[in-house]
Design an enzyme around this catalytic site. Sequence first.
Site, PDB file in Angstrom:
ATOM      1  N   THR A 109       0.837  -1.200   0.000  1.00 13.47           N
ATOM      2  CA  THR A 109       0.000   0.000   0.000  1.00 13.47           C
ATOM      3  C   THR A 109       0.870   1.248   0.000  1.00 13.47           C
ATOM      4  OG1 THR A 109      -0.125   0.074   2.428  1.00 13.47           O
ATOM      5  CG2 THR A 109      -1.884  -1.111   1.276  1.00 13.47           C
ATOM      6  N   GLU A 110       0.218   2.327  -0.303  1.00 12.45           N
ATOM      7  CA  GLU A 110       0.809   3.651  -0.169  1.00 12.45           C
ATOM      8  C   GLU A 110       1.269   3.831   1.279  1.00 12.45           C
ATOM      9  OE1 GLU A 110      -1.057   8.120  -0.939  1.00 12.45           O
ATOM     10  OE2 GLU A 110      -2.358   6.366  -0.912  1.00 12.45           O
ATOM     11  N   CYS A 112       2.301   6.698   4.294  1.00 17.32           N
ATOM     12  CA  CYS A 112       2.258   8.109   4.698  1.00 17.32           C
ATOM     13  C   CYS A 112       3.461   8.382   5.582  1.00 17.32           C
ATOM     14  CB  CYS A 112       0.949   8.423   5.420  1.00 17.32           C
ATOM     15  SG  CYS A 112      -0.467   8.461   4.310  1.00 17.32           S
ATOM     16  N   ASP A 176      -6.778   1.218   6.896  1.00 16.84           N
ATOM     17  CA  ASP A 176      -7.296   0.094   7.680  1.00 16.84           C
ATOM     18  C   ASP A 176      -8.782  -0.129   7.469  1.00 16.84           C
ATOM     19  OD1 ASP A 176      -4.782  -0.329   8.567  1.00 16.84           O
ATOM     20  OD2 ASP A 176      -5.142   0.168  10.661  1.00 16.84           O
TER      21      ASP A 176
END
Length: 292
Positions: A109-110, A112, A176
């Site tokens: 996933t990306e 952050c 999530d």
Amino acid sequence: MPCEKTQEPSNPNDGGENFAELDPTGRYGRYNDLLGSGAVKKVYRAFDLQEGIEVAWNQVKLRNFSEDYSVINRLHSEVKLLRTLKNANIIALYSVWRDEDSNHLNFITEVCTSGNLRDYLKKHRRVAVKAVKKWAKQVLEGLEYLHTHEPCVIHRDLNCSNIFVNGNTGQVKIGDLGLAAIVGKSHAAHSILGTPEYMAPELYEENYTEMVDIYSLGMCILEMVTREIPYSECDSVVKIYKKVINGVMPQSMSKVTDPEVKEFIGKCIALPRARPSASDLLKDPFFNEIAD
């Protein structure tokens, strides 16, 4: 003359990069650095060799849940759902595969840069109301996307630990989605799931709509301005439940000194029929000073 393409090394120790492992295509390399861990998965720092960007490698040991098919099914649902969602305020999913040898479910996933909002608030304890408004507006934009998606998606577990931050830009994203429900045209769901401190009273009654996410947003804003998890005065889930279903506010509400913020939280946590939608809240005067 065009450059000749080279095959990425399949051995993690080849090629000079100190990866713990590579994905089957050789595109993503996982480091040993943990970004976070929870009851179901561990999240590692990883690298996308094709794009030259850092990503998150989410790894679930399926053998831990070999007897609990509901958890495995939920994880597969999260991954399947994430792959269909494309929004600036929702964590993006790039790849997924199951490692049969180690019995891991892996998905990329990306990432952050500054982790989740709860930890971010612990590092930066003096935040103006304007920053809180910017975060809340972005979360609402993500919720509006989920709630108007075809079919409708309810997150059901929105809290500050699964809102993620890029601290250098101020951008926040919802992540999530493991408890998310696709509810279709009825917009009604019927199972009790979530984090008790953030759960709307109707969620406990097992008859609710996407408005439960709006309630959770109100509790997130309360945490943003007080730095306290709502109902932290309660030492058990049962005590939280009793207060929530009886409409007793968290003690931390008394610490909200800004009347505008208190009013907006009140709108979010109103009774379901009086609770505005994400689309309505985005038009609220609360966000007048925040540019699009």
